[in-house]
Design an enzyme around this catalytic site. Structure first.
Site, short mmCIF file in Angstrom:
data_model
loop_
_atom_site.label_atom_id
_atom_site.label_comp_id
_atom_site.label_asym_id
_atom_site.label_seq_id
_atom_site.Cartn_x
_atom_site.Cartn_y
_atom_site.Cartn_z
N CYS A 1 0.83 -1.20 0.00
CA CYS A 1 0.00 0.00 0.00
C CYS A 1 0.86 1.25 0.00
O CYS A 1 2.08 1.18 -0.05
CB CYS A 1 -0.90 0.00 1.24
N ARG B 1 -4.65 1.40 -1.14
CA ARG B 1 -4.55 -0.02 -0.81
C ARG B 1 -4.40 -0.92 -2.04
O ARG B 1 -5.12 -0.77 -3.03
CB ARG B 1 -5.80 -0.47 -0.03
N VAL C 1 -4.66 -9.44 1.34
CA VAL C 1 -5.29 -10.27 2.37
C VAL C 1 -6.53 -9.55 2.89
O VAL C 1 -6.51 -8.34 3.12
CB VAL C 1 -4.31 -10.56 3.53
N GLU D 1 3.30 -6.23 5.31
CA GLU D 1 2.74 -7.54 5.62
C GLU D 1 3.39 -8.07 6.88
O GLU D 1 4.62 -7.99 7.04
CB GLU D 1 3.02 -8.54 4.48
N ASP E 1 -4.02 -8.48 8.86
CA ASP E 1 -2.88 -8.17 9.72
C ASP E 1 -2.92 -6.73 10.19
O ASP E 1 -2.31 -6.38 11.21
CB ASP E 1 -1.56 -8.49 9.03
N GLY F 1 14.82 -13.14 -4.46
CA GLY F 1 16.00 -13.64 -3.74
C GLY F 1 16.98 -12.61 -3.24
O GLY F 1 18.10 -12.96 -2.87
#
Length: 614
Positions: free
Chosen positions: A2, A50, A54, A79, A102, A378
Site C-alpha cells: 500500500c 490499498r 489479504v 505484511e 494483519d 532472492g
C-alpha cells in the site's frame, strides 16, 4: 502492499485538509490501486491507498479502533508474517477481532504494547498510528528497511508518506537540494545515507527505527540492531539452523489471498525460494507455481563472460523449471524501450537510481503484473552470506572505504566548476567511518574476523538497502508486491555471527548456504558460480543512451549542465562509457550505465523542478 501519507499540525484545523491529503495519496495510486481512504481529525490527517492482498473486506484503511475510551487510527504499508501468532497472544489478553487482516492485529498490538509492539511482530512494514486521546503520532519502519517511510519536520507539524513525491504535494515542502543532497547524488548515489531523503526538507525513518511525535517534538529511536555474539554451534548445526530459518521465512511469506509467483534467475537464491514455494503449493493444493525470468532481446549474441557475470542464466532457468514443474514466463526486454524507461524509473524512485538496472526491473515488473500481484524474490542473500566479490578479494577486503564504489576520483572529474568545492571525498569517507564505528564487535575476535564483520555490516546497512529500495519502488510503481525471505530479521541477525570459515565453506562464496540447501535444488544450481542480476550487453542500448545524453548536452536548457564538466561527460558519451574506467556502483553500473545515471540526474532535476541551494 500500500501507500500511506498524513500530517499532524498543532495550529490548524485539519478537518478541512481533504484537498491536500487527497493530492498526496493520489501520487501513491500505483502503490494502492484497489482502494483509498482518508481520516481527518482536528490535528491529524491520515490517508491510505490499498493494494488488496489479504482480507479484502476487513482490511480497509485508515482503520480506527476504540479501546477504553481512547481512539487509535492506523495507516499501514506492509505484511506481517506472524499475524496468527500475535493474534493468539492478543486473544489470550481478551481482545476480539472484526476480521482476519494483519492491519487489525498490528493496530491492536500497538494498543496493548505501545512502542514495544515491535518486539512481537515479524514482517515488512511502514506504518503510522495516531492516538487521538494523547495527540501522539507513532511512525515505524521494519528492521531491514524493506518498506519506505519519509517525513518532513516543520514548525509545529510533521508530514509523512511512503514516497517523496507524496511529500512534495504538500504546500509546505519545496523541492530544494542543498550541498548535502548533491554530495549524496554525486558522491554516494545511487546509495543514500540512512535517514537522508536527499531533498533539504525531507528525511527518512531509518530501518529498525520508530519515531514519536507530540506537541512539535519528534524523538527517533532504534528498536533493533545487530549484535556481536559468540557462535557456539558446529558447522553441521549451523547449516541446519540456517536452512530451518530460511524455510520458515519462505513459507510464512507465501500467505496471500491473491496468486503468488516467484522470480527465477536460475541462481541459488531464487531457485531455492521457487523450489520451496512449488513444494508448498503442491502440498496445499494451490496449483502450479508461476515463475518469471528476465532477459534482453539478442542478449545471447553479445554476452561475454567476465569476473562479475561468469555465465548466462537461460540454461539454469530451464533446468529449474523442469525440476519444480513451474508455469514459467520468459520476459524479453527491448533495448530501446529499456533506455526510454529511464524516465519511468526516476519517477518511481523520486531520485536518480541504478540506471537501466532500475528501468529493466520496472519493465519486468510491468509485465509480471499482467499475471500476478504478489511475488517472492532472492535479494539479500549475497549481503548476509557473502556472495559478492568484495567478500573474497583481498584488495576489496582491505579497501578503506565502500568496496562497491571505487570510482570516487573519476566521479569528481564529472563535477563542473560550479561544484568544484564540494568535499566529495571527505563526505563519503565520513559516512564510511561513521558506519564502521557503529559495527558491533566481539571481545577477543581476531583482526581478520573483525574486518569481515565490518564488511557484512556495511553491506546490510548500505548495499542491501539500496537494492531493497530499488525493488520496492520498481515493483510498487507497477502495483506489484514483492517479498524478500532473506531479509527476515531472524535470519540476518543469526547470519551476522556465523564464523567466516563457515560462511565461505570450501573456499566458495556463500559456501555455508550452498551446503545448507543441498537436496532442495539440483547440484548444478548449488555449485553454480554466482551471477548477478542480468543486464543488457546489446550495443543498441549503448547507442540509445549515447543519443539521449548527446541531446541533453546539446540542449542549453538542460539543468544538469550547471552541475557537470561538459568535456568530461562528452568524452564518456562518445566512448560509450569506456573512458569511465571503474564501475560507478556495484558490479553492474559500468559503461552505458554511467551515461544512463547522468540521464537520470537530468530527468530528476527537470521533472521535479529541483532548486539547487548552495
Amino acid at each position: 502492499m500500500c501507500g500511506i501519507a498524513g500530517f499532524i499540525d498543532q495550529n490548524l484545523d485539519l478537518t478541512k485538509a481533504h484537498p491536500i491529503l487527497g493530492a498526496m495519496i493520489d501520487t501513491l495510486s500505483k502503490r494502492g490501486p484497489d482502494a483509498s481512504g482518508i481520516k481527518l481529525y482536528k490535528n491529524a490527517a491520515l490517508g491510505h491507498r490499498r493494494l488488496i492482498v489479504v482480507d479484502p473486506e476487513g482490511g480497509a484503511q485508515p482503520m480506527t479502533r476504540v479501546h477504553k475510551g481512547k481512539e487509535y487510527t492506523i495507516v499501514y504499508n506492509g505484511e506481517l508474517y506472524n499475524t496468527e501468532d500475535v493474534r493468539k497472544l492478543l486473544l489470550e489478553k481478551g481482545y476480539t477481532f472484526k476480521a482476519y487482516s494483519d492491519t487489525e492485529v498490528l493496530l491492536t498490538a500497538f494498543i496493548e504494547w505501545g512502542y514495544e509492539c515491535v518486539k512481537y511482530i515479524n514482517g515488512i512494514y511502514a506504518f503510522g498510528i495516531w492516538n487521538e486521546y494523547s495527540k501522539e503520532l507513532f511512525l515505524c519502519r521494519d528492521p531491514l528497511g524493506v518498506k519506505p517511510l519519509f517525513y518532513s519536520l516543520q514548525p509545529d507539524s510533521i508530514i509523512f508518506a511512503s514516497e517523496i513525491k507524496a511529500l512534495l504535494k504538500h504546500p509546505k515542502i519545496k523541492p530544494v537540494v542543498d550541498e548535502t543532497g548533491l554530495l549524496e547524488i554525486f558522491g554516494l548515489g545511487p546509495a543514500r545515507t540512512l535517514g537522508n531523503g536527499v531533498f533539504k526538507y525531507i528525511k527518512e525513518v531509518p530501518p529498525a527505527h520508530y519515531l514519536y511525535y507530540k506537541n512539535g517534538d519528534a524523538a527517533l529511536t532504534e528498536y533493533w540492531k545487530l549484535k556481536a555474539k559468540e557462535h557456539k554451534e558446529s558447522f553441521e548445526e549451523t547449516a541446519a539452523h540456517t536452512k530451518s530459518l530460511l524455510l520458515d521465512a519462505i513459507e510464512r511469506q507465501l500467505v496471500s489471498d491473491v496468486p503468488v509467483f516467484t522470480f527465477l534467475s536460475g541462481g541459488l537464491d531464487s531457485s531455492v525460494i521457487s523450489a520451496i514455494a512449488a513444494a508448498v503449493f503442491k502440498k496445499q493444493g494451490r496449483g502450479q507455481l508461476n515463475t518469471f525470468s528476465i532477459d534482453y532481446v539478442d542478449n545471447n549474441k553479445y554476452f561475454k563472460p567476465n569476473e562479475y557475470q561468469p555465465n548466462s542464466d537461460s540454461y539454469y532457468i530451464s533446468k529449474m523449471v523442469k525440476f519444480i514443474g513451474s508455469n514459467h514466463h520468459n520476459v524479453y526486454l527491448d533495448n530501446n524501450k529499456l533506455a526510454q524507461a529511464l524516465y519511468e524509473a526516476v519517477k518511481a524512485n523520486d531520485l536518480p537510481g541504478m540506471a537501466d538496472i532500475d528501468s529493466s526491473l520496472y519493465l519486468f515488473c510491468r509485465e509480471v503484473r499482467k499475471h500476478s500481484t504478489v511475488g517472492l524474490s532472492g535479494e539479500c542473500a549475497d549481503e548476509i552470506f557473502g556472495g559478492y566479490p568484495w567478500f573474497t578479494r583481498k584488495e576489496d577486503i582491505n579497501f578503506s572505504s565502500f568496496p562497491w564504489a571505487k570510482s570516487l576520483s573519476t566521479r569528481k572529474d564529472i563535477i563542473g566548476q560550479n561544484l568544484s568545492k564540494l568535499p566529495i571525498e571527505d563526505y563519503v569517507q565520513s559516512r564510511y567511518e561513521e558506519t564502521i564505528k557503529a559495527v558491533p564487535k566481539l571481545y577477543g575476535e581476531d583482526k581478520a574476523e573483525e574486518r569481515m564483520r565490518e564488511l557484512f555490516y556495511l553491506n546490510v546497512k548500505w548495499f542491501m538497502i539500496t537494492l531493497l529500495n530499488r525493488k520496492d519502488r520498481m515493483s510498487m510503481s507497477n502495483s506489484l508486491e514483492v517479498r524478500v525471505p532473506f531479509a527476515d530479521y531472524r535470519l540476518v541477525e543469526y547470519a551476522f555471527n556465523i564464523p567466516n570459515a563457515y560462511k565461505f565453506y570450501m573456499g566458495r562464496e556463500k559456501g555455508l548456504l550452498r551446503e545448507a540447501l543441498k537436496g532442495i535444488v539440483p547440484d548444478e544450481i548449488i555449485f553454480r558460480k554466482k551471477s548477478p542480476y542480468p543486464k543488457t550487453h546489446n550495443p543498441i542500448y549503448t547507442k540509445a543512451v549515447q543519443k539521449m545524453m548527446t541531446s541533453i548536452l546539446n540542449d542549453k536548457s538542460s539543468p544538469i549542465l550547471d552541475l557537470i564538466n561538459f568535456d568530461t561527460v562528452k568524452e564518456i558519451v562518445e566512448t560509450g562509457g569506456n573512458s569511465f574506467k571503474k564501475p560507478w556502483y556495484g558490479q553492474l553500473m559500468t559503461g552505458p550505465q554511467v551515461i544512463a545515471y547522468l540521464i537520470q540526474i537530468n530527468i530528476w532535476l527537470k521533472e521535479y523542478n529541483v532548486q539547487i541551494e548552495l
